[in-house]
Design a protein around this motif. Structure first.
Motif, PDB file in Angstrom:
ATOM      1  N   ARG A 140       0.848  -1.188   0.000  1.00  0.00           N
ATOM      2  CA  ARG A 140       0.000   0.000   0.000  1.00  0.00           C
ATOM      3  C   ARG A 140       0.888   1.244   0.000  1.00  0.00           C
ATOM      4  N   VAL A 141       0.636   2.165  -0.937  1.00  0.00           N
ATOM      5  CA  VAL A 141       1.449   3.373  -1.058  1.00  0.00           C
ATOM      6  C   VAL A 141       0.591   4.597  -0.747  1.00  0.00           C
ATOM      7  N   ASP A 142       0.975   5.316   0.265  1.00  0.00           N
ATOM      8  CA  ASP A 142       0.343   6.581   0.634  1.00  0.00           C
ATOM      9  C   ASP A 142       0.674   7.624  -0.440  1.00  0.00           C
ATOM     10  N   GLU A 143      -0.355   8.162  -1.098  1.00  0.00           N
ATOM     11  CA  GLU A 143      -0.139   9.173  -2.130  1.00  0.00           C
ATOM     12  C   GLU A 143      -0.626  10.542  -1.665  1.00  0.00           C
ATOM     13  N   SER A 144      -0.403  10.838  -0.394  1.00  0.00           N
ATOM     14  CA  SER A 144      -0.766  12.151   0.130  1.00  0.00           C
ATOM     15  C   SER A 144       0.186  13.215  -0.408  1.00  0.00           C
ATOM     16  N   ALA A 145      -0.224  14.475  -0.302  1.00  0.00           N
ATOM     17  CA  ALA A 145       0.541  15.581  -0.891  1.00  0.00           C
ATOM     18  C   ALA A 145       1.937  15.711  -0.304  1.00  0.00           C
ATOM     19  N   LEU A 208       3.192   1.640 -12.461  1.00  0.00           N
ATOM     20  CA  LEU A 208       3.721   2.076 -11.162  1.00  0.00           C
ATOM     21  C   LEU A 208       4.277   3.486 -11.209  1.00  0.00           C
ATOM     22  N   MET A 209       4.666   3.939 -12.387  1.00  0.00           N
ATOM     23  CA  MET A 209       5.216   5.283 -12.523  1.00  0.00           C
ATOM     24  C   MET A 209       4.145   6.355 -12.361  1.00  0.00           C
ATOM     25  N   GLY A 210       2.882   5.935 -12.271  1.00  0.00           N
ATOM     26  CA  GLY A 210       1.800   6.886 -12.036  1.00  0.00           C
ATOM     27  C   GLY A 210       1.656   7.285 -10.582  1.00  0.00           C
ATOM     28  N   ILE A 211       2.430   6.662  -9.688  1.00  0.00           N
ATOM     29  CA  ILE A 211       2.389   7.028  -8.272  1.00  0.00           C
ATOM     30  C   ILE A 211       2.843   8.476  -8.117  1.00  0.00           C
ATOM     31  N   ARG A 212       2.036   9.279  -7.421  1.00  0.00           N
ATOM     32  CA  ARG A 212       2.382  10.704  -7.266  1.00  0.00           C
ATOM     33  C   ARG A 212       1.716  11.286  -6.022  1.00  0.00           C
ATOM     34  N   PRO A 213       2.201  12.412  -5.522  1.00  0.00           N
ATOM     35  CA  PRO A 213       1.539  13.086  -4.390  1.00  0.00           C
ATOM     36  C   PRO A 213       0.227  13.712  -4.841  1.00  0.00           C
ATOM     37  N   ARG A 214      -0.827  13.558  -4.046  1.00  0.00           N
ATOM     38  CA  ARG A 214      -2.138  14.038  -4.488  1.00  0.00           C
ATOM     39  C   ARG A 214      -2.814  14.903  -3.415  1.00  0.00           C
ATOM     40  N   SER A 215      -3.445  14.285  -2.412  1.00  0.00           N
ATOM     41  CA  SER A 215      -4.210  15.074  -1.446  1.00  0.00           C
ATOM     42  C   SER A 215      -4.026  14.498  -0.047  1.00  0.00           C
ATOM     43  N   ASN A 216      -5.122  14.223   0.670  1.00  0.00           N
ATOM     44  CA  ASN A 216      -5.042  13.724   2.035  1.00  0.00           C
ATOM     45  C   ASN A 216      -4.906  12.202   2.059  1.00  0.00           C
ATOM     46  N   ASN A 217      -4.972  11.609   3.256  1.00  0.00           N
ATOM     47  CA  ASN A 217      -4.860  10.154   3.343  1.00  0.00           C
ATOM     48  C   ASN A 217      -5.813   9.603   4.402  1.00  0.00           C
ATOM     49  N   ARG A 218      -6.568   8.574   3.983  1.00  0.00           N
ATOM     50  CA  ARG A 218      -7.529   7.882   4.855  1.00  0.00           C
ATOM     51  C   ARG A 218      -7.030   6.440   4.999  1.00  0.00           C
ATOM     52  N   ASP A 219      -6.014   6.289   5.842  1.00  0.00           N
ATOM     53  CA  ASP A 219      -5.249   5.047   5.892  1.00  0.00           C
ATOM     54  C   ASP A 219      -6.070   3.817   6.249  1.00  0.00           C
ATOM     55  N   GLY A 220      -6.958   3.940   7.223  1.00  0.00           N
ATOM     56  CA  GLY A 220      -7.716   2.774   7.673  1.00  0.00           C
ATOM     57  C   GLY A 220      -8.571   2.178   6.581  1.00  0.00           C
ATOM     58  N   MET A 221      -9.144   3.022   5.751  1.00  0.00           N
ATOM     59  CA  MET A 221      -9.981   2.548   4.647  1.00  0.00           C
ATOM     60  C   MET A 221      -9.131   1.808   3.613  1.00  0.00           C
ATOM     61  N   ALA A 222      -7.959   2.362   3.300  1.00  0.00           N
ATOM     62  CA  ALA A 222      -7.057   1.720   2.342  1.00  0.00           C
ATOM     63  C   ALA A 222      -6.586   0.374   2.866  1.00  0.00           C
ATOM     64  N   LEU A 223      -6.216   0.308   4.155  1.00  0.00           N
ATOM     65  CA  LEU A 223      -5.766  -0.948   4.745  1.00  0.00           C
ATOM     66  C   LEU A 223      -6.866  -2.000   4.705  1.00  0.00           C
ATOM     67  N   ARG A 224      -8.086  -1.596   5.008  1.00  0.00           N
ATOM     68  CA  ARG A 224      -9.202  -2.548   5.020  1.00  0.00           C
ATOM     69  C   ARG A 224      -9.446  -3.123   3.629  1.00  0.00           C
ATOM     70  N   ILE A 225      -9.414  -2.277   2.626  1.00  0.00           N
ATOM     71  CA  ILE A 225      -9.660  -2.726   1.250  1.00  0.00           C
ATOM     72  C   ILE A 225      -8.595  -3.736   0.813  1.00  0.00           C
ATOM     73  N   MET A 226      -7.333  -3.401   1.045  1.00  0.00           N
ATOM     74  CA  MET A 226      -6.263  -4.300   0.615  1.00  0.00           C
ATOM     75  C   MET A 226      -6.229  -5.571   1.469  1.00  0.00           C
ATOM     76  N   ALA A 227      -6.470  -5.430   2.773  1.00  0.00           N
ATOM     77  CA  ALA A 227      -6.437  -6.594   3.665  1.00  0.00           C
ATOM     78  C   ALA A 227      -7.495  -7.612   3.273  1.00  0.00           C
ATOM     79  N   GLU A 228      -8.666  -7.148   2.886  1.00  0.00           N
ATOM     80  CA  GLU A 228      -9.727  -8.072   2.504  1.00  0.00           C
ATOM     81  C   GLU A 228      -9.370  -8.831   1.231  1.00  0.00           C
ATOM     82  N   ARG A 229      -8.728  -8.152   0.276  1.00  0.00           N
ATOM     83  CA  ARG A 229      -8.331  -8.835  -0.957  1.00  0.00           C
ATOM     84  C   ARG A 229      -7.272  -9.892  -0.667  1.00  0.00           C
ATOM     85  N   LEU A 230      -6.388  -9.603   0.276  1.00  0.00           N
ATOM     86  CA  LEU A 230      -5.378 -10.590   0.645  1.00  0.00           C
ATOM     87  C   LEU A 230      -5.987 -11.726   1.464  1.00  0.00           C
TER      88      LEU A 230
END
Length: 319
Positions: A140-145, A208-230
């Motif tokens: 999981r990659v944090d793309e916060s600003a 992968l080269m599309g990874i870039r800084p964007r805005s804020n970060n809602r980490d728990g939601m991202a972790l839940r989404i990826m954790a469920e797929r795993l």
């Protein structure tokens, strides 16, 4: 196209060619996959505190410049990745043929050499004839600003390249998602599916080269989404690594103890389902990230130049 001839100076030579046009059938399959991802992840968060958050899953594309950037960033990484893989593959082959599966929290055979790792995986257990050692990795990659500061973005890209290529060499299923929050009122959470083990593509390395800084970060939601797929994957060992430079912060009130508790509850829930979490902290909020994840899951990445190799070596430990 990329030439296999590295030239006298060892640098890959890249020549512009007419890009292969994606067929209409391939385009439709890509659209269908993206729609399915959106349905699946919305279902995952529908019973959580994030159920009212407007979510969109993107499947980033790539252009010629993406390939050129990938070649530039990967050329110094690949010798390190290949060397780690070269040392890992014989162990993996030995493990496959072994009667015992190593690195378990309990079992019938004690392994003294595992104590040095201090992760409590000191035992081996008998493996059924049909069972083979297996690992799936989520990154999981944090793309916060704030990722734009102090070389963190390039460090993150180099790390995901190293992990991706290592997993390709070792035939490890790999899930690499980026995320950001509060892009707009209609898109409060954005997920960027760069690679997914349900739809592999050799060109994912360029996405992968599309990874870039964007805005804020809602980490728990991202972790839940990826954790469920795993969690629903068939592999025995499921490793989820979060690369982040700061503590969670999203509108309206997803911050502080509220966000931290959400992340800790998500980690506890999915650890009970067999996942292992690690947090690679590459920014100024290392103490906060360490507190949220716990010291036993925390990776303090002080030297960004060493980050890719360190991360690959950690993953190889779980094979």
């Amino acid at each position: 196209m990329e030439s296999s001839d590295l030239g006298e100076n060892g640098s890959p030579k890249v020549h512009q060619a007419n890009p292969d046009l994606m067929s209409e059938d391939a385009k439709q399959k890509e659209r269908d996959f993206r729609k399915k991802l959106n349905r699946d992840v919305r279902q995952v968060v529908s019973e959580s505190i994030h159920k009212g958050v407007k979510l969109i899953v993107h499947r980033p594309d790539y252009v010629l410049e993406s390939k050129q950037e990938y070649v530039s960033l990967s050329k110094e990484l690949m010798p390190v990745v290949q060397e780690i893989a070269r040392k890992t593959l014989p162990l993996l082959e030995q493990e496959t043929s072994s009667e015992f599966a190593r690195y378990h929290y309990y079992g019938s055979k004690f392994q003294a050499d595992s104590i040095a790792y201090q992760d409590y995986r000191y035992f081996a257990k008998k493996r059924p004839p049909t069972e083979s050692p297996s690992l799936v990795v989520g990154l999981r990659v944090d793309e916060s600003a704030s990722m734009a500061a102090f070389g963190r973005l390039e460090a993150a890209k180099r790390a995901v390249i190293a992990v991706y290529e290592f997993c390709q060499i070792c035939n490890i299923p790999i899930l690499i998602y980026g995320d950001t929050a509060d892009v707009s009122k209609m898109e409060q959470m954005s997920i960027f599916a760069y690679t997914d083990f349900h739809k592999t593509d050799p060109n994912d390395r360029f996405r992968l080269m599309g990874i870039r800084p964007r805005s804020n970060n809602r980490d728990g939601m991202a972790l839940r989404i990826m954790a469920e797929r795993l969690a629903v994957s068939p592999q025995e060992t499921k490793l989820l690594i979060s690369i982040s430079d700061g503590q969670p912060k999203a509108m309206d009130d997803y911050t502080g103890s509220y966000a931290a508790q959400d992340m800790q509850m998500t980690i506890s829930e999915y650890e009970r389902k067999g996942l292992t979490f690690l947090a690679a902290a590459i920014g100024q909020d290392k103490d906060v990230i360490s507190h949220i994840y716990g010291k036993e899951r925390f990776l303090d990445i002080t030297n960004l130049n060493d980050f890719p190799g360190k991360l690959v070596r950690i993953i190889s430990r779980y094979l």
